[in-house]
Scaffold this motif. Structure first.
Motif, mmCIF file in Angstrom:
data_model
loop_
_atom_site.group_PDB
_atom_site.id
_atom_site.type_symbol
_atom_site.label_atom_id
_atom_site.label_comp_id
_atom_site.label_asym_id
_atom_site.label_seq_id
_atom_site.Cartn_x
_atom_site.Cartn_y
_atom_site.Cartn_z
ATOM 1 N N GLN A 259 -14.132 3.874 -44.083
ATOM 2 C CA GLN A 259 -13.869 2.630 -43.341
ATOM 3 C C GLN A 259 -14.586 1.444 -43.979
ATOM 4 N N LEU B 130 -12.853 -6.980 -39.419
ATOM 5 C CA LEU B 130 -13.940 -6.471 -38.579
ATOM 6 C C LEU B 130 -13.707 -5.037 -38.095
ATOM 7 N N VAL B 131 -12.429 -4.700 -37.799
ATOM 8 C CA VAL B 131 -12.152 -3.368 -37.237
ATOM 9 C C VAL B 131 -12.699 -2.245 -38.129
ATOM 10 N N ALA C 26 -8.742 3.804 -36.279
ATOM 11 C CA ALA C 26 -9.236 2.496 -36.740
ATOM 12 C C ALA C 26 -8.364 1.969 -37.872
ATOM 13 N N PHE D 189 -15.056 -2.368 -40.397
ATOM 14 C CA PHE D 189 -16.522 -2.408 -40.462
ATOM 15 C C PHE D 189 -17.135 -1.846 -39.184
ATOM 16 N N ALA D 190 -16.547 -2.234 -38.018
ATOM 17 C CA ALA D 190 -17.063 -1.718 -36.756
ATOM 18 C C ALA D 190 -16.904 -0.204 -36.704
ATOM 19 N N ALA D 191 -15.718 0.270 -37.191
ATOM 20 C CA ALA D 191 -15.479 1.716 -37.188
ATOM 21 C C ALA D 191 -16.485 2.413 -38.098
ATOM 22 N N ALA E 198 -19.525 1.471 -38.817
ATOM 23 C CA ALA E 198 -20.829 1.513 -38.156
ATOM 24 C C ALA E 198 -20.839 2.591 -37.076
ATOM 25 N N GLY E 199 -19.740 2.661 -36.308
ATOM 26 C CA GLY E 199 -19.680 3.650 -35.249
ATOM 27 C C GLY E 199 -19.614 5.069 -35.786
#
Lengths: 222, 492
Positions: B119, B23-24, B48, B26-28, B30-31
């Motif tokens: 990422q 998840l880390v 990240a 993917f979240a990075a 998106a951010g």
């Protein structure tokens, strides 16, 4: 799972799968790009019907959803996009098949026989032999089309019909979880292929235009 | 099990350690799509990737075999390796991309996209490695391929566009074959495990493999080997790798294509185990060894003719990927141990070399071999690092690849002596080509600098990677050796 496993239901499922395969042969002998795209659209619509029918046979609503997604994506959106791209970018309308139609058709028939032979052992454990053979044949014919049609748009349609074979295989397997997700993933690949060809061609044309303009500017400066 | 409980089970797994590792990034990603400040974007990218690596380091202590995720020792090992590579490459790319922006090859929006793609690609690969579902592994690898194609096309030059389209066509066909193979593998497993999720789960398949339908398993093997072989850079569908490596932004081609190769090889290794366990299936070793050996020989003999420095190292990657596949095909705990270690050490060495090559290409303003020479005289640190990396990849002591190649060769002499000759020949030719190129790049007549350099800090990741390769070759710590041996023993 339960399901409606009557002989008639299976016959219809095989009929629809068979129609997808026949349309693959249709793709192989189309001589015009427009006809090729229409044949692909027809194949996708039959594929959508096959998926939805499998949903009914296997009592799996997810497969009906898959059928609807295939209809919307591969049956409507992709063919419309391809027609537009072909119109805007003025592709060569005639599609050449390199070794001629008849050897290619003969090779196609041989590939179908190969698919039937490879899938035959599945019958020993009551696995869906016919569905697998049909899907494998569509995949192999798609690859054949990519080999015998050197033009980029025709190769693209070959790749798309290969992906149709994958979806036919996925929906024909009883009780396969993630069937919708897999079918969507395959359609994403199809969409990416169409978008890729479009963007590359657009770039090539802009570069031509730019080069022409630069030359004109250079001429004016002199 | 109904759909809802399936979904909640999967969501619960996503907050476990392996879930967070995935998840880390993917979240990075998106951010990072929203971060307009380039420096901040680069820092978030590095942070990240570091966080993903630290989380991955916890995986050996938190084994899990759930609905969605699998953290068995093999998956944990590969996830640690991939996230470590992601981390070092993310820090390297800070300085590298700064120079690219200065040189006008990248602008701010594309740099933002680059960080997000980096990422996203890392996340897809970690998902492919840690997924406990054959279909999810395929889907994640497909997504990683699309990300990598987009990243290769980022420089928006004609070469980049051509490389991206070539990569898409070849990998698309490979992915299609792998998808069909995945469906057939499920069909093969249905008689043993029944319809549903278990017949697609990596953790359940090996124990039940003996009862699979052998004919279907064989058919699945052929499609999966060709399909994942494409992604592993194995002959005959290896043509995408040199193109994408030569044209794409270097950190992406280092982390993405390098790790995609590893993911595909791990799938082939798992597949081998399934066929081994089934008495009616074909022996999988020989086809895998044949593909590996063909890749090694083809790449080794074409290395000398490469004029582009990035293509040269892509050829070397194909050769080494072939060696790892050969070791997996040879089978047995010893050869699998050597193959896994070779995979890991080559991944680290390759990344170090590519980082040096990226810096050298920026200095010289071009990637033709003839335009780069005498690095050792002009830029001592860069030249020494590149030379060390090339010595390592040529299979010379004291680096760890010498050990793994020795193990693989001696294993071959033991178990398939008639294959030892072509293997040794391929390795010798590849090593010779590497030595020749080493002399030209590092010691040849110096060429003038035509562009800005990345400076010493950008070389730190390469030093760390090479130090690891050295330590693991000379004195591998006992617990690491025991862990690797256990993975190889449990693997087929």
């Amino acid at each position: 799972m339960g399901g409606h496993h009557g002989a008639f239901s299976l016959d219809v499922a095989h009929l629809l799968g068979g129609a997808v395969l026949v349309l693959s042969f249709g793709l192989l002998y189309q001589r015009r790009l427009g006809g090729l795209i229409n044949a692909y659209a027809a194949q996708s619509c039959v594929l959508a019907a096959a998926a939805a029918w499998q949903g009914w046979v296997q009592s799996a609503p997810a497969l009906v959803v898959t059928g609807l997604i295939v209809l919307g994506g591969a049956g409507v959106a992709i063919p419309v996009a391809l027609h537009r791209i072909a119109g805007r970018l003025q592709f060569d309308r005639a599609v050449v098949t390199q070794p001629g139609i008849f050897p290619v058709m003969a090779a196609g028939v041989a590939l179908v026989l190969l698919a039937v032979l490879l899938a035959a052992p599945a019958a020993a454990q009551a696995l869906p032999r016919e569905d697998l053979a049909l899907a494998l044949a569509v995949v192999l014919l798609g690859q054949l089309m990519m080999i015998v049609r050197p033009a980029a748009p025709a190769q693209l349609v070959g790749f798309l019909s290969l992906l149709s074979g994958l979806i036919l295989g996925i929906v024909g397997v009883p009780g396969m979880r993630l069937a919708v997700e897999l079918a969507v993933a395959v359609l994403v690949l199809a969409g990416a292929a169409v978008a890729g060809v479009y963007l590359l061609r657009i770039r090539a044309r802009f570069e031509e235009v730019d080069a022409g303009r630069l030359e004109r500017l250079g001429g004016a400066a002199q | 099990m109904n759909e809802l409980s399936l979904l909640t089970g999967m969501l619960r797994e996503l907050v476990s350690a392996p879930g967070l590792v995935v998840l880390v990034p993917f979240a990075a990603a998106a951010g990072l799509g929203f971060v307009t400040d380039a420096r901040l974007g680069a820092w978030i990218n590095g942070a990240a990737a570091t966080l993903a690596f630290l989380l991955a380091c916890a995986l050996p202590w938190e084994p899990i075999a759930g609905l969605l995720l699998l953290a068995d020792p093999l998956a944990a090992f590969m996830a640690i390796l991939t996230s470590f590579l992601g981390m070092t490459t993310a820090w390297f790319s800070q300085g590298y991309m700064q120079v690219e922006v200065q040189a006008g090859r990248f602008d701010a929006p594309r740099l933002r996209l680059y960080h997000a793609l980096f990422q996203a690609g890392l996340g897809c690969m970690l998902l492919a490695l840690l997924s406990n579902n054959v279909a999810v592994t395929w889907g994640a690898l497909e997504a990683a391929t699309l990300v990598s194609v987009l990243a290769v096309a980022l420089p928006r030059t004609e070469d980049a566009a051509r490389a991206a389209s070539r990569q898409f066509v070849l990998c698309g066909v490979g992915l299609a074959m792998a998808c069909f193979g995945t469906t057939v593998l499920y069909l093969a497993a249905v008689p043993a495990l029944g319809a549903g999720v278990p017949a697609m789960s990596w953790s359940r398949l090996p124990a039940a493999a003996a009862a699979f339908n052998p004919a279907m398993l064989n058919l699945a093997f052929v499609f999966l080997l060709l399909g994942y072989g494409t992604k592993a850079g194995l002959v005959p569908l290896h043509g995408w790798l040199p193109d994408s490596q030569a044209a794409g932004p270097l950190p992406v081609s280092a982390v993405l294509s390098g790790s995609i190769l590893n993911v595909a090889l791990v799938v082939i290794l798992r597949l081998r185990g399934l066929l081994d366990a089934n008495p009616g299936a074909i022996a999988p070793g020989l086809p895998i060894m044949a593909l590996g050996l063909a890749s090694l020989l083809l790449a080794a003999f074409s290395l000398g003719a490469q004029r582009d420095v990035k293509r040269f190292f892509a050829g070397s990657t194909i050769a080494q990927s072939g060696v790892a596949a050969f070791a997996f095909g040879l089978g047995g705990a010893g050869a699998t141990f050597a193959g896994l270690l070779h995979l890991a050490l080559h991944t680290l060495t390759r990344a170090a070399i590519l980082q040096c090559v990226g810096a050298a290409v920026q200095l010289n303003g071009g990637q033709r071999c003839a335009g780069i020479g005498g690095l050792l005289l002009r830029h001592r640190a860069l030249g020494l690092t590149l030379a060390a990396g090339m010595v390592a990849v040529a299979g010379l002591p004291p680096f760890g690849l010498f050990t793994t190649l020795f193990l693989i060769l001696s294993g071959t002499v033991d178990r398939a002596p008639w294959l030892a000759v072509p293997l040794a020949l391929g390795l010798a030719v590849a090593g010779w080509a590497m030595a020749e190129r080493l002399l030209a790049l590092c010691l040849g007549p110096p060429t003038p600098d035509r562009g800005p350099g990345t400076g010493l800090p950008a070389l730190v990741p390469a030093w760390v990677q090479l130090a690891l390769v050295l330590v693991l070759g000379l004195a591998m710590p006992g617990p690491v050796a025991a862990w690797l041996a256990a993975i190889a023993g449990a693997a087929p």
